[in-house]
Design an enzyme around this catalytic site. Structure first.
Site, PDB file in Angstrom:
ATOM      1  N   ASP A   1       5.099   5.214   1.981  1.00 29.79           N
ATOM      2  CA  ASP A   1       5.350   6.841   2.271  1.00 29.79           C
ATOM      3  C   ASP A   1       6.124   6.512   3.547  1.00 29.79           C
ATOM      4  O   ASP A   1       7.294   6.766   4.111  1.00 29.79           O
ATOM      5  CB  ASP A   1       4.312   6.917   3.058  1.00 29.79           C
ATOM      6  CG  ASP A   1       3.400   7.596   1.969  1.00 29.79           C
ATOM      7  OD1 ASP A   1       3.906   7.715   0.912  1.00 29.79           O
ATOM      8  OD2 ASP A   1       2.553   7.581   2.248  1.00 29.79           O
TER       9      ASP A   1
ATOM     10  N   SER B   1       0.672  -1.324  -0.062  1.00 27.27           N
ATOM     11  CA  SER B   1      -0.202   0.207  -0.080  1.00 27.27           C
ATOM     12  C   SER B   1       0.815   1.290   0.013  1.00 27.27           C
ATOM     13  O   SER B   1       1.926   0.717   0.405  1.00 27.27           O
ATOM     14  CB  SER B   1      -0.948   0.053   1.066  1.00 27.27           C
ATOM     15  OG  SER B   1       0.131   0.431   2.665  1.00 27.27           O
ATOM     16  N   LYS B   2       0.083   2.364  -0.335  1.00 25.02           N
ATOM     17  CA  LYS B   2       1.071   3.871  -0.316  1.00 25.02           C
ATOM     18  C   LYS B   2       1.640   3.831   1.177  1.00 25.02           C
ATOM     19  O   LYS B   2       2.576   4.149   0.849  1.00 25.02           O
ATOM     20  CB  LYS B   2       0.148   5.106  -0.482  1.00 25.02           C
ATOM     21  CG  LYS B   2       0.438   5.686  -0.345  1.00 25.02           C
ATOM     22  CD  LYS B   2      -0.937   7.343  -0.962  1.00 25.02           C
ATOM     23  CE  LYS B   2      -0.053   8.795  -1.081  1.00 25.02           C
ATOM     24  NZ  LYS B   2       0.655   9.154   0.287  1.00 25.02           N
ATOM     25  N   ARG B   3       0.572   3.068   2.341  1.00 23.53           N
ATOM     26  CA  ARG B   3       1.522   3.447   3.332  1.00 23.53           C
ATOM     27  C   ARG B   3       2.872   3.243   3.865  1.00 23.53           C
ATOM     28  O   ARG B   3       3.720   3.275   4.611  1.00 23.53           O
ATOM     29  CB  ARG B   3       0.365   2.666   4.005  1.00 23.53           C
ATOM     30  CG  ARG B   3      -0.698   4.071   4.839  1.00 23.53           C
ATOM     31  CD  ARG B   3      -0.184   4.179   6.461  1.00 23.53           C
ATOM     32  NE  ARG B   3      -0.830   3.459   7.217  1.00 23.53           N
ATOM     33  CZ  ARG B   3      -1.754   2.748   8.310  1.00 23.53           C
ATOM     34  NH1 ARG B   3      -2.701   2.729   7.375  1.00 23.53           N
ATOM     35  NH2 ARG B   3      -1.018   1.875   8.587  1.00 23.53           N
TER      36      ARG B   3
END
Ligand code: GLU
Length: 511
Positions: A270, A265-267
């Site tokens: 990041d 995921s983007k998380r």
């Protein structure tokens, strides 16, 4: 393969395209090219609530950056145009009606409130509510209401949906090119909505099947998350009487987090400092941004190579593949069932591999815009040459400036560690002497300068390291960079002298 291969990438424009989506597009493309078939791009934008402006443009630009070419579809056209589902609206009602008339589907008039009440009731009993054979006849549907009542409700403008009448207790037998034979009992499935009168739009399932049929799609290659929809899709092909031309299906494994468990995921990106999108994205609604591989300094060839190997293996030790080599070797048989763990370091490794093989012209094309951003106007030749000298140390394109800026900008400050070590004792006087020597060298090529300077060092009894490091302090300002004669040749005699003068004038000898 007897049938003409026609595959499609069918994204929904609900935000930036995740790298998992790019991989789906890539596998479709490789499969199409390998079999001399066609690659279609269809935009599935029938969910008006999830539509995000700019997402379609983002998808198209991403595919272009990756070198994934579209033969037919949005932005290209073709014999089955339009390829954007919102522009095909009129087509779907006819098919929804056809299913109702043939008894495969029915009208349902229940309101969201009625459904919520049923859901709450089921929850109270500790059950999960499913809209299926158990409830469809107790609800206001064309199965429970009279024909006249149904017609009257439709005529007066009541809202309705068409739902698929999922058969009770039937085993659907399916084949997947990656997962093999799969069976599913229909009693575990619900009556999916196919069409909604409220917005006169089909849902994904209906539009997807109708369009795959009309667009003569031969193979559906898509993410694993669609596997649970496969029984419904099989049944829809049967209901329409299209089983003979039903496409073959291949469901691709998930892209997993670097740590293994769960979907990437983007998380994760990041947290661990890597992009999960091909290009930089700014949300048009929230202004939130997401980093992209392109802007982070990856080459599209490396990005594609890395993605190709996430879920597919060539069966050999080879890791670096050009797009053409991927086309020549790709096959669905070698796509794994198990999820593929994403490895950010591997992405960097691939980028380094590609970068180190770039020629001066390609390097110039990549470097010039970065130089311009830093206010440097130079020739392609010099831009390419600077990048070429340092390319072995580049991982990402964004490293270039840090590694080569001294070719274009004289140092204005000096690294303390190097200055402390070099700018003392006899070294300032030695450098002044070297300045005079450089002024006498006619042929300033690195080879000739090196011969002359080395002879001088020997004659003077200096140590090579001492001279080179002091010169480095003057020309680069820090203990980094390539061999000193690469620098002298690149910046030229006058600039060498100017930088030496700067050091002498601006830095007091240490001690
Ligand atoms: N619009 C669907 C998606 O976003 C397409 C799935 C399919 O390929 O059938 O991903």
């Amino acid at each position: 393969m007897s049938r003409e291969v026609r595959v499609r990438f069918a994204p929904s424009p609900t935000g930036p395209l995740h790298i998992g989506g790019v991989r789906t597009a890539l596998y479709n493309y490789l499969f199409a090219r390998r079999h001399g078939g066609k690659m279609l791009l269809r935009i599935e934008d029938t969910d008006s609530q999830r539509f995000v402006p700019g997402a379609e443009e983002y998808i198209i630009e991403s595919l272009k950056w990756c070198g994934i070419e579209i033969d037919e579809g949005v932005g290209v056209g073709g014999p089955h145009a339009p390829y954007r589902q919102s522009e095909r609206k009129e087509i779907y009602l006819k098919y929804a009606t056809q299913l109702v008339e043939a008894g495969w589907a029915y009208y349902a008039f229940d309101t969201p409130e009625e459904l919520d009440a049923l859901r709450a009731e089921a929850e109270q009993k500790g059950e999960t509510f499913a809209y299926n054979f158990k409830v469809r006849e107790q609800l206001p549907t064309s199965l429970s209401l009279s024909k006249e009542e149904v017609e009257a409700r439709i005529a007066r403008g009541d809202q309705w949906v068409v739902r698929f009448k999922m058969p009770e207790n039937e085993v659907v037998k399916m084949d997947d090119l990656i997962r093999g034979h799969v069976e599913m009992n229909t009693s575990t499935l619900d009556d999916k909505v196919l069409y909604k009168s409220a917005d006169a739009l089909p849902t994904y399932h209906l539009a997807n099947i109708v369009d795959d049929h009309l667009m003569e799609v031969s193979h559906v290659i898509r993410g694993e998350e669609w596997l649970p929809s496969l029984p419904l899709h099989y049944l829809l092909y049967r209901a329409f009487g299209w089983e003979d031309t039903r496409p073959e299906f291949a469901h691709l494994p998930l892209l997993l987090k670097p740590t293994g468990g769960g979907k990437l995921s983007k998380r994760d990106g990041d947290k661990m400092g890597f992009p999960v999108f091909p290009l930089f994205w700014t949300s048009p609604t929230t202004g939130e941004t997401a980093r992209g591989y392109r802007e982070d300094g990856y080459l599209p060839e490396a990005f594609i190579n890395m993605l190709a190997l996430l879920g597919w293996n060539p069966g050999t030790e080879q890791e670096v593949f050009s797009m053409q080599e991927l086309i020549d070797t790709f096959s669905l048989d070698r796509v794994s069932k198990a999820g593929a763990r994403f490895q950010p370091d591997k992405a960097k490794w691939f980028n380094g591999q590609y970068f180190h093989n770039l020629g001066r012209e390609q390097l110039a094309t990549i470097y010039q815009p970065i130089l311009r951003e830093h206010g440097i106007e130079t020739s392609d030749e010099l831009a390419g040459k600077a990048a070429d000298i340092m390319k072995e140390r580049v991982t990402l394109t964004t490293d270039l400036w840090d590694l080569t800026s001294f070719f274009f900008v004289a140092p204005t400050e000096y690294e303390e560690k190097l200055a402390k070590k070099q700018w003392k004792g006899d070294n300032p006087a030695m450098l002044a002497e070297l300045r005079e020597l450089l002024l006498t060298i006619e042929d300033f090529s690195k080879e000739n300068t090196e011969v002359v300077v080395r002879a001088w060092i020997e004659q003077k009894g200096f140590s090579l390291g001492q001279v080179m490091n002091t010169l480095r302090l003057a020309l680069v300002g820090a203990g980094k960079g390539p061999g000193m004669f690469d620098v002298t040749e690149f910046i030229g005699r006058e600039e060498c002298v100017r930088r030496i003068d700067n050091l002498i004038a601006n830095l007091k000898p240490m001690e």
